[in-house]
Every structure is written in C-alpha cells, then in structure tokens.
Enzyme design. Structure first.
Site, PDB file in Angstrom:
ATOM      1  N   THR A  17      19.001  42.123  89.051  1.00  0.00           N
ATOM      2  CA  THR A  17      17.808  41.901  89.864  1.00  0.00           C
ATOM      3  C   THR A  17      16.355  41.302  88.848  1.00  0.00           C
ATOM      4  O   THR A  17      16.862  40.983  87.648  1.00  0.00           O
ATOM      5  CB  THR A  17      17.535  43.716  90.246  1.00  0.00           C
ATOM      6  OG1 THR A  17      17.702  44.552  89.145  1.00  0.00           O
ATOM      7  CG2 THR A  17      18.678  43.906  91.154  1.00  0.00           C
ATOM      8  N   THR A  65      13.091  41.857  88.293  1.00  0.00           N
ATOM      9  CA  THR A  65      12.519  42.495  87.127  1.00  0.00           C
ATOM     10  C   THR A  65      13.103  42.048  85.760  1.00  0.00           C
ATOM     11  O   THR A  65      12.569  41.989  85.035  1.00  0.00           O
ATOM     12  CB  THR A  65      11.818  43.722  87.491  1.00  0.00           C
ATOM     13  OG1 THR A  65      10.826  43.081  88.729  1.00  0.00           O
ATOM     14  CG2 THR A  65      10.629  44.239  86.726  1.00  0.00           C
ATOM     15  N   CYS A  66      14.778  43.345  86.106  1.00  0.00           N
ATOM     16  CA  CYS A  66      15.241  43.389  85.160  1.00  0.00           C
ATOM     17  C   CYS A  66      15.934  42.812  84.060  1.00  0.00           C
ATOM     18  O   CYS A  66      15.482  43.201  83.366  1.00  0.00           O
ATOM     19  CB  CYS A  66      16.503  44.478  85.817  1.00  0.00           C
ATOM     20  SG  CYS A  66      16.247  45.529  86.919  1.00  0.00           S
ATOM     21  N   SER A  67      16.504  41.534  85.051  1.00  0.00           N
ATOM     22  CA  SER A  67      16.256  40.470  83.934  1.00  0.00           C
ATOM     23  C   SER A  67      15.744  39.903  83.762  1.00  0.00           C
ATOM     24  O   SER A  67      16.137  38.720  82.398  1.00  0.00           O
ATOM     25  CB  SER A  67      17.308  39.346  84.865  1.00  0.00           C
ATOM     26  OG  SER A  67      18.581  40.356  85.682  1.00  0.00           O
TER      27      SER A  67
END
Length: 245
Positions: free
Chosen positions: A47, A49-51
């Site tokens: 996803t 923001t996570c990546s």
C-alpha cells in the site's frame, strides 16, 4: 476503541511463515524473549504510505536504532506470508524482518484489528509502532482514531526521538551525475569514504539537461544535495565534508 497497552505483555501468538520454501512456526517468544524490539504495524503490504514512507524510513534509521540498544525491527501486517515475503523482496529493506499476521490474531490481541471493508481489505491492523522489551510493551505510538489512514506518530523518527533524543541521524544525500564523469566518481568516492549513503540521478538517463538546470541552475555535474541544500560539485563537497565531518 484503540487501547494503549504500555506495561502489558504482547499477545502469545504463533506466526505461520515461509522461509527457504519451508513452513516455519515463529512464536512471540522467538521474536521478543530477552530482546529489545521495535515493531511497526500497518494496514497492508504494497500500500502507498507503507511502501513509500513507513518501511523505507525505518530501514534507513535501523543502524541508528541498533546503536541505541534495539536488537531487531519488525514490520507486521495482516497479510499472508507469501505476500509479506514478496513485499520484503520488493522493498529491499535488509534491516527489517517482515512478520505475517495472516489471521489477525496478534493484531486482535493488541486491540488494533479494525474494519476496512469499505476498501475491500476486510479486517486489518490500525497503524501504530511500539518498543517491546523482553515481551513487555514499554512505549506505543498509536495513530489518531480518525477517518482514513493517518500517518503522524508511528513513523521511525518519532520512535527514535523518544528512544534516543540525541541520536545522530544519517544525512539525506542525492547527486546528479553522469556515468563517465571523473568528478562524479570522485564525489561518490568521498561520500562512500565518509559513510554517507546517497541516491543518484543520472543525467541523460533519468533526467535531461533541462531538469538538471531547473534543479541546480547549472549544467555541470556532479551536483550534490545534502539535507535539501545544494552543496555543488566535487570541490564544494570536499569543503563541506571537511567542515562537517
């Protein structure tokens, strides 16, 4: 209700993982017993923001965490082990161990399992980070309980600033260069000798002269940026290193 569980033990869970094409059971004791561990948990592998932010910054600051007593950094998500393994390979985050909470048992035990059915995700983890010492939660940073996917307090910098307020963080370094440029090779050598990791934009491949000129006001290479400031070419970099190292 998202509950701060500082002072409590982490849930007792066994994670089903794939390592070297074999199924492996990894328990919370395996992960936390006798260790100081930073955990950050997030809604999903791959996803945005996570990546783009959460994982890369923890990986970048990991050596600083390790210098200040942290034994391991874990990234946890309610995804299966195959997805988490592929994400780990894609992220190239060599300092982070990716933990698949496929059934959401750990996340539910933490009181952080939330409904994201509106996105087609089903049950996922709320975004948070925590410092765990020998299985006991010492500190938690939980994102505010508002709509969407807030990313304000569970980041690596917030955790490190709490853990070690005077820690020296690595500089952010980027340079424009050309493959056959000897001055570029000199600048990169100086950065490596100083232990400063950097990103490189190749003129003629990643960007053209117009882009170089727009960013730096010059058509010469290398052009080195440190912490958002244009330092200049290799001679200017040498001066900066003498003054700041």
């Amino acid at each position: 209700m998202l509950e701060n569980r500082e002072g409590q033990r982490v849930p007792n869970v066994t994670f089903r993982m794939r390592e070297n094409n074999q199924w492996v059971d990894v328990t919370t004791d395996d992960l936390f017993k006798g260790k100081t561990v930073v955990v950050f948990s997030l809604p999903g592998a791959f996803t945005p923001t996570c990546s783009s932010s959460h994982v890369p910054r923890f990986n970048e600051l990991a050596p600083v965490f390790f210098k200040h007593g942290v034994d391991e950094i874990l990234c946890l998500s309610v995804n299966d082990t195959f997805v988490m393994n592929e994400w780990a390979a894609d992220q190239k985050a060599e300092h982070i161990r990716f933990i698949p909470d496929g059934n959401g048992e750990f996340t539910e035990g933490m009181g952080m399992l939330v409904d994201k059915e509106n996105l087609g995700f089903g049950k996922r983890s709320w975004r948070y980070s925590m410092l765990v010492k020998d299985g006991v939660i010492e500190k938690m940073f939980i994102e505010p309980n508002v709509e969407g996917d807030p990313y304000e307090v569970s980041d690596a910098d917030t955790m490190l600033d709490w853990l070690a307020p005077n820690a020296v963080k690595p500089h952010s370094v980027m340079l424009f260069s050309r493959r056959t440029c000897p001055f570029c090779a000199r600048a990169k050598g100086m950065l490596r000798d100083a232990g400063m990791a950097f990103d490189e934009i190749l003129v003629g491949e990643h960007v053209n002269l117009r882009g170089l000129r727009a960013a730096t006001g010059s058509e010469s290479v290398p052009q080195v940026f440190i912490d958002g400031k244009l330092i200049g070419g290799s001679d200017k970099l040498s001066e900066w290193l003498i003054a700041n190292q």
